[in-house]
Structures are given as structure tokens and as C-alpha cells.
Design an enzyme around this catalytic site. Sequence first.
Site: not given
Length: 303
Positions: A76, A45-47
Site C-alpha cells: 500500500h 502501519s507505514e510511512t
Amino acid sequence: MALTYHILDVFTERPFGGNPVAVVLGADRLSTAEMQTVAREFNLSETVFVLASTSPGHTARIRIFTPTRELPFAGHPTIGVAVLLAELRSPLGNGHGDAIIALEEEIGSVRVGVRTRAGAASFGEFDAPKVANPVEALSEPEQIAASVGLIPAEIGFENHKPTLIRGVPVFAYVPVANLEAMAKVRVAPQHWARAFADRGILGVYLYTRQCVRVQSAFHARMFAPEIGVPEDPATGSAAATFAYVVQEFDALPDGMHKRAIEQGFEMGRPSAIALTMSVSRGKLDGVRIGGYAVRVAEGVLQV
């Protein structure tokens, strides 16, 4: 170019729960296009990409990408990268450690308090960016219900009704009657655009008071298909602005209030988000988001 990366599970005390985030260290020489390519490759979902800070008093500058776009802020990833930097830069001596990690994000400066304990997951907590825009009503329950695969009678509980908050990013908040209805939620593309995407809504956060864990106050799910996140196991930024929804409908008295939010159960990745709200003269004057994070993998990225 070889860059070290770590993967952490955030909002969980155990590996393979919570929300995973990839953190790429020493990414100063990567272009925006290369960062986007790497984020698409990880397909989380995120990097997060860690760069040298540009302002005095900051630990690092970070940039956050979903598989399809850059975000100015996300919860997060903020906790995950702060925990990682605290663990890497301040190894435990006597088994205990505390650190303040100051991050430059696209939204501005974010300070994260990190508590590390030997043999246990580290805990991070940050003060959420304030939201100036008020809670707006979403007045199409039939359309909203159709967009998430429910019937109108399953939307809303008590005095809670669908709302919109134009924070960073923009979230819609949809109360759902119970856990049975929550388990049925599915994105219906033929209705989703009209109900949400056409209004500039980035993610849709559904919540109910019925919970799996007795210590939880709310059970949540979050969908953001427009940015390549079909469903998110834990969403700190949405939980931060959710505080304004709680205050809007629950009218908390002045003082400090803590609420545990559970998320990710339908995905097999149980998550726990600690939401702390400070209320003064009937209005929110502070919101903090906290959670545990654990490292689960590391490696070398060839770019």
C-alpha cells in the site's frame, strides 16, 4: 528543516477507508534514525520517505518504515506514493491522465501504472516481485489456532491448510472456516511467539472464502505485532504472495485470473485489493496488485 507530507488512504475510493500511509517529500537530508523517529510519530502501519532517484529512468527513490523498523518493500505504500507523485507531477488537463511511476525501493525497481480521472480516486497497479521459494506447510493447527484465539476446527476450509511463504517479507497464511470465526480472531501473545515470531514470520494473513461484499473472492485480516502493526487494514505485499497460496490449493488453469480481496472490515476501514494472476503451464508467472488511493491530509513536518 521543514518538509511537506501527505496522508493518503489506499485500497479505497473514499476517504477514511482503506489503509492510511504518510508520504514525506524531499527527505534526502534525513538520517535513517530521523526517518524511524518520524514514522513512530505518525504511528501508521507505514510511512514513506521520498528521495531523489539514483538510477536513470526512475521517478524517485523511496524508503518505507513501520513504527519500529524499515521494510524493503510494502504494497500500500508503493501504490500510495505512486498515486501522489502522479497527481503532483502530472496535473489533469482534459480530465484524464495516465502515468508510469518507476520507484527505487530497497527490494529493487518497482513500476506502478497510475490512472487518474477528474472527480474520482486514482488507481495504481504494480507487478509484484516474484517469489522463488515454494509454499511450505505449517503443521501445528492446534498451536496456530491458539495463537489467534480460535479452536482447531475453525482453522482450514476445503483443501486449504496453513502455509508459510519466505518472500519479502515472510508471511504465514492461515485459512479460517468462515466469517464468524474470522470476527473472533485475536492475537494471543502467550502462543504467538512459538507459532510465528520464533520462525521469522513477519505477518500472519488469515483468509476465508466467505465475504461481506458479493464481488469479493476472499475476506482477509493481517496481524504483525512484532513490527508495531497490531492489525493492518489492507496489505498489498501479503496479497501478492497470497497468489502463490491460491495457486497451490485452487490449481488455477492457464490464463489470466482476477480475484478481489476485502480486508479491514473488522477495523471499520473497508479495503479492496485487486489481485491479478497469470498462470502458464500450471505455475504462476506473474502477479499484479492494484487499488485506488485518495489524499486526505497534507501539512508541514518540522524535523
